[in-house]
Enzyme design. Structure first.
Site: not given
Ligand code: ZN
Length: 301
Positions: A110, A207
């Site tokens: 990721n 995030d």
């Molecule tokens: Zn991310």
């Protein structure tokens, strides 16, 4: 006291590129060519956006690509579904470097970033098990074996270093907070984990993130319609940039003066009705701030 728009911003939010991306992520400003690299993870694409012409060039990778970072020697280093690779953006050629989770086929890389010493930090997530701590965070330095720095991770994200290189900020999205570690820049070891920011109820999940020249963290709120600016000393939310899309994935400073905040977003996972309400989901946005970022650290290889 929360700060006002006038103090924080030099202009309104704008759509710099209507990408229609499934999952745009990993914005990184290349100060050598004045372009913003970004990826569409689910489409397996690496893109290079020239804000002056508003054109974005694309390379198709053929597998999911979680993030890219710049190399000192030119070109990119990419954290992908099947490991870490060098990527020559112009030719599209890749060169495999490492795959520490080849035994975990459900995991992919990721988010990834380089530290101030030129090492790549790249974390993983379980594609079908994003809520379970089956992933990890790795560090790669040129000429050395890849090293696992953290395990029991669910969705590896965020990542920023303080200007003095003594603190490493990290996000495991599932935990809904930002953690800090003491960072040994000589060895890359991370110790003394503590929570510095908690995301408020109803504001989505943290995030991607970046840090500004005042040491404040700008955190993308996935499902929260905003990027928040936080003081990691107090945990206080100082300001937020509101977006017309829910799935805000990451942000990075760019532009010749590093004062534009570039923001990536996603349309994957929206219902038909939500997608209709959010026609700009998957676009790249930007807003001119009164803060500045630092040039992206490059991989020392
Ligand atoms: Zn991310």
């Amino acid at each position: 006291m929360p700060t006002t728009n006038d103090q924080m911003l030099q202009g309104p939010l704008e759509v710099v590129y209507e990408a229609g991306a499934r999952l745009a992520e990993s914005p990184v400003w290349d100060d050598r060519i004045n372009c913003l690299y970004w990826v569409d993870i689910e489409a397996g694409r690496v893109c290079c956006l020239d804000p002056a012409s508003r054109k974005s060039r694309t390379v198709e990778i053929g597998q999911r690509v979680g993030a890219v970072a710049l190399r000192q020697n030119g070109g990119l280093i990419a954290a992908m579904e099947q490991g870490i690779y060098y990527l020559d953006f112009d030719s599209g050629e890749t060169h495999w470097l490492a795959d520490p989770e080849s035994h975990l086929p459900d995991n992919r890389f990721n988010d990834a970033k380089c530290d101030p010493c030129g090492r790549l930090w790249a974390g993983t997530m379980g594609m079908n098990r994003p809520r379970q701590p089956v992933a990890a965070l790795y560090m790669l330095a040129p000429g050395q074996p890849i090293k696992r720095q953290l395990d029991q991770v669910s969705v590896s994200n965020g990542m920023a270093w303080s200007a003095d290189s003594r603190i490493f900020y990290y996000i495991d999205t599932q935990l809904e907070r930002v953690d800090a570690f003491d960072f040994n820049h000589m060895t890359g070891s991370i110790t003394n984990r503590r929570t510095v920011i908690r995301i408020a109820e109803g504001e989505g999940r943290p995030d991607g993130m970046t840090i500004d020249n005042e040491g404040m963290l700008w955190v993308a709120h996935w499902g929260g319609w905003q990027v928040g600016r936080y003081d990691p000393q107090t945990g206080e939310k100082l300001f937020s940039v509101e977006l017309p899309v829910a799935r805000v994935s990451s942000c990075a400073f760019g532009g010749p003066n590093l004062d534009w905040l570039y923001i990536t977003t996603a349309r994957d996972g929206l219902s038909e009705a939500e997608a209709k309400e959010q026609p700009l989901a998957g676009s790249i946005f930007r807003i001119k701030t009164n803060q500045k970022g630092r040039p992206a650290d490059r991989y020392a290889g």
